[in-house]
Structures are given as structure tokens and as C-alpha cells.
Design an enzyme around this catalytic site. Structure first.
Site, PDB file in Angstrom:
ATOM      1  N   ARG A  93       0.820  -1.216   0.000  1.00 56.74           N
ATOM      2  CA  ARG A  93       0.000   0.000   0.000  1.00 56.74           C
ATOM      3  C   ARG A  93       0.851   1.263   0.000  1.00 56.74           C
ATOM      4  O   ARG A  93       0.361   2.338  -0.254  1.00 56.74           O
ATOM      5  CB  ARG A  93      -0.963  -0.016   1.201  1.00 56.74           C
ATOM      6  CG  ARG A  93      -2.115  -0.979   0.984  1.00 56.74           C
ATOM      7  CD  ARG A  93      -2.956  -1.145   2.221  1.00 56.74           C
ATOM      8  NE  ARG A  93      -2.283  -1.964   3.218  1.00 56.74           N
ATOM      9  CZ  ARG A  93      -2.787  -2.247   4.418  1.00 56.74           C
ATOM     10  NH1 ARG A  93      -3.971  -1.777   4.753  1.00 56.74           N
ATOM     11  NH2 ARG A  93      -2.133  -3.005   5.267  1.00 56.74           N
ATOM     12  N   LYS A 190     -16.881   7.333  -1.682  1.00 52.42           N
ATOM     13  CA  LYS A 190     -16.716   8.059  -0.411  1.00 52.42           C
ATOM     14  C   LYS A 190     -16.253   9.472  -0.712  1.00 52.42           C
ATOM     15  O   LYS A 190     -15.289   9.650  -1.449  1.00 52.42           O
ATOM     16  CB  LYS A 190     -15.644   7.379   0.455  1.00 52.42           C
ATOM     17  CG  LYS A 190     -16.112   6.119   1.114  1.00 52.42           C
ATOM     18  CD  LYS A 190     -15.006   5.521   1.948  1.00 52.42           C
ATOM     19  CE  LYS A 190     -13.945   4.847   1.100  1.00 52.42           C
ATOM     20  NZ  LYS A 190     -12.976   4.053   1.835  1.00 52.42           N
TER      21      LYS A 190
HETATM   22  C1  R5P Z   1      -7.090   0.239   0.088  1.00 53.73           C
HETATM   23  O1  R5P Z   1      -6.779   0.837  -0.928  1.00 53.73           O
HETATM   24  C2  R5P Z   1      -7.310  -1.239   0.104  1.00 53.73           C
HETATM   25  O2  R5P Z   1      -7.713  -1.719  -1.149  1.00 53.73           O
HETATM   26  C3  R5P Z   1      -8.333  -1.612   1.156  1.00 53.73           C
HETATM   27  O3  R5P Z   1      -9.593  -1.037   0.801  1.00 53.73           O
HETATM   28  C4  R5P Z   1      -7.931  -1.118   2.521  1.00 53.73           C
HETATM   29  O4  R5P Z   1      -6.607  -1.502   2.810  1.00 53.73           O
HETATM   30  C5  R5P Z   1      -8.871  -1.660   3.584  1.00 53.73           C
HETATM   31  O5  R5P Z   1      -8.449  -1.173   4.825  1.00 53.73           O
HETATM   32  P1  R5P Z   1      -9.402  -1.166   6.089  1.00 53.73           P
HETATM   33  O6  R5P Z   1      -9.958  -2.553   6.259  1.00 53.73           O
HETATM   34  O7  R5P Z   1      -8.486  -0.746   7.204  1.00 53.73           O
HETATM   35  O8  R5P Z   1     -10.496  -0.156   5.857  1.00 53.73           O
END
Ligand code: R5P
Length: 310
Positions: A93, A190
Site C-alpha cells: 500500500r 466516499k
Molecule cells: C485500500 O486501498 C485497500 O484496497 C483496502 O480497501 C484497505 O486496505 C482496507 O483497509 P481497512 O480494512 O483498514 O479499511
């Protein structure tokens, strides 16, 4: 072919070894008193085609360091070719500079793996496909989609299903899955209209009366999923499930998901399930061992890996 496992996901490594009918190479990966990692490969690997199975999942830095040291040990033991099989590639990420003076850690990790002596990388559902370009060695990015599609066929009536991307960034992934199962696509958009105001979740697409399937690469805190599930139910979805490749599930994520109105979260075993994941009533784990094993076999036999997905 030789298979070597680090400590990150022993269960997956054993499942891959069973599928390939090839026992894991005897190898000790342990800690000195000060937590330095010590590796000893206890079998001859001279001239061998070696696959190291190691996700760089929690604790990410320890598992990454184990991977690097195993690669170094194999290189010094004269392995002919070393493939780092990284079902979950941590640090993915951090693949761009979000602001000034920030690192691009995914690139740094790719450099470390290459410099340690890996000849190839085999990974699964990279957070962003472009991360393949961070490696100057051949890198195959596998897709969990065929495994997920089979599971959806077994558990859903497809005529009422709507595939949903939980954010705009995941649309390509969700569209691909929707196409494979012949379902429509919706998107959770969002938006923070003004600084200091809370995020508004708009749903693009009509989910009223639909059984929604959220699709993403990573579930970490579970916030993205649980918020998206609430927004979809508020717009009339009959139920909301989720298929996510990598169950990072940090901190209180499992409790959050258990307390949410998500009908079910399905993750793969790219990251070894903790006891709380195994005991959660609305989390199910499906295996990607056969997919990875097939890709390992095809790599060893110099056959096409991409044809696994045609
Ligand atoms: C972000 O770009 C990823 O694709 C996921 O949506 C993200 O890592 C999810 O994180 P969390 O479960 O902390 O909201």
C-alpha cells in the site's frame, strides 16, 4: 524442485507441498536471544530450482527479514534459481509518495528482495498491478478471482447478486469479478465535501433488493467494509457479503466484523488465520493453495502461468 517455508504461513506451505507431492525442504528458521533471525537449510540445494513460500504479513518486518535471510542462505548454497513466493506482499500500500518527504516503501522492499538474490517473484492480487514494475526480475501476479468465482457459484443465486467496489480505486477489480459471474456492478463513492466534515457515502448503482458482494484486495481494520455494508443496507440491499483476498485483520478488526451487519466475510489463506479469525462466526477462509501450487509447477516446468486464468 525444492520448496522452502518461512514461519509466516506454514499451513499454506504444507498445503502447497501436499498438492505438489513434494515435501518441504528441511530448514531451520529461528531466533537468537536478541531476536536476530538465524536460518539453516538442512538439505543440499546445489543446482536446484527453489521456491520459498513466505507472506510478508504480521509481524511484517520479521517475516520480510526471514524471507531475505532465507534467500541469502539459498544463494550461498548455490541454488540454481530462487523464486520468492509471496502470497501476501506487505508494504504494497506504500506504492507512491502521498506527500513530500515520504518514502515509496514498496519499491524499497522490492529492491531488498532482488538484492538478496531472488531470481523471480510469484505473488497474488498485488494491491496495484504496477508494483510488478518495481522488481527488475520476472514477477508473476496471480489472481484469486477464479477461486472466488467458484465459491460464489456454490453459495449464491446469481440472478439477485450485485458486485460492489467499496471505493473508487477498486472498480477495475470489482468489474472483472462482475463480468466473470455475469452480475451488475455498483460502486461506493466516499466523499468529504468540505474539510472537517465527515465522509458521505454515495452508492453509484441501484442495490435495492439485491444481494451485494463487496470485493477488495485487503481487509485491514475492517472500516472500509463495515461502512460500505451499512451504506448498502441503508439503500435497500437485502444482505451484504464480502470476498477479500488478503485478510490482514489488524487490531480489533475481527471483533468489528463480528459485530457488523456483514452476512459473511470470505478471505483466502494468503495470510495464516489467527484463532480469532477461525472462531469468528461470520468469517470463512478459502484456500488458494492449489492455485499457487499450479503456478509453482508451471514455473518449474517453464510453462505458461497466465493460461491459468484464461
Ligand atoms: C485500500 O486501498 C485497500 O484496497 C483496502 O480497501 C484497505 O486496505 C482496507 O483497509 P481497512 O480494512 O483498514 O479499511
Amino acid at each position: 524442485m525444492k520448496l522452502v517455508a518461512g514461519n509466516s504461513n506454514r499451513a499454506l506451505a504444507e498445503a502447497i507441498a501436499n498438492y505438489l507431492d513434494t515435501p518441504l525442504t528441511k530448514c531451520v528458521v529461528r531466533r537468537f536471544a536478541d531476536m536476530e533471525i538465524f536460518v539453516e537449510i538442512e538439505e543440499n540445494v546445489r543446482g536446484e530450482d527453489v521456491f520459498i513460500i513466505q507472506s510478508t504479513s504480521f509481524p511484517a518486518n520479521d517475516h520480510l527479514m526471514e524471507l531475505l535471510i532465507i534467500i541469502d542462505a539459498l544463494r550461498r548454497a548455490s541454488a540454481r534459481r530462487i523464486t520468492a513466493v509471496i502470497p501476501y506482499f506487505g508494504y504494497a500500500r506504500q506504492d507512491r509518495k502521498p506527500g513530500p518527504r515520504a518514502p515509496i516503501s514498496a519499491k524499497l522492499v522490492a529492491n531488498l528482495i532482488t538484492e538478496a538474490g531472488a531470481d523471480r517473484v510469484l505473488t497474488l492480487d498485488l494491491h496495484a498491478g504496477q508494483i510488478q514494475g518495481f522488481f527488475d526480475i520476472p514477477t508473476d501476479n496471480l489472481y484469486a478471482a477464479p477461486t472466488i468465482v467458484r465459491d460464489i457459484h456454490d453459495h449464491f443465486k446469481l440472478n439477485s447478486v450485485m458486485v460492489v467496489s467499496p471505493d473508487v480505486g477498486g472498480v477495475v477489480r470489482a468489474r472483472g469479478l462482475a463480468k466473470r459471474i455475469g452480475a451488475s456492478l455498483a460502486i461506493v463513492d466516499k466523499r468529504r465535501e468540505r474539510a472537517g466534515e465527515s465522509e458521505v457515502m454515495n452508492i453509484i448503482g441501484d442495490v435495492d433488493g439485491r444481494s451485494c458482494i463487496l470485493v477488495d484486495d485487503i481487509v485491514d481494520s475492517g472500516g472500509t467494509l463495515c461502512n460500505a455494508a451499512e451504506a448498502l443496507l441503508a439503500k435497500g440491499a437485502t444482505d451484504v457479503s464480502a470476498y477479500i483476498t488478503h485478510g490482514v485483520l489488524s487490531g480489533a478488526a475481527v471483533d468489528r466484523i463480528a459485530a457488523s451487519r456483514l452476512k459473511e466475510l470470505v478471505i483466502t489463506d494468503s495470510i495464516e488465520a489467527t484463532d480469532s479469525v477461525r472462531n469468528a462466526s461470520n468469517i470463512r477462509v478459502i484456500t488458494i493453495a492449489p492455485l499457487i501450487a499450479e503456478a509453482v509447477l508451471r514455473t518449474a516446468q517453464e510453462k505458461s502461468v497466465s493460461s491459468l486464468f484464461h
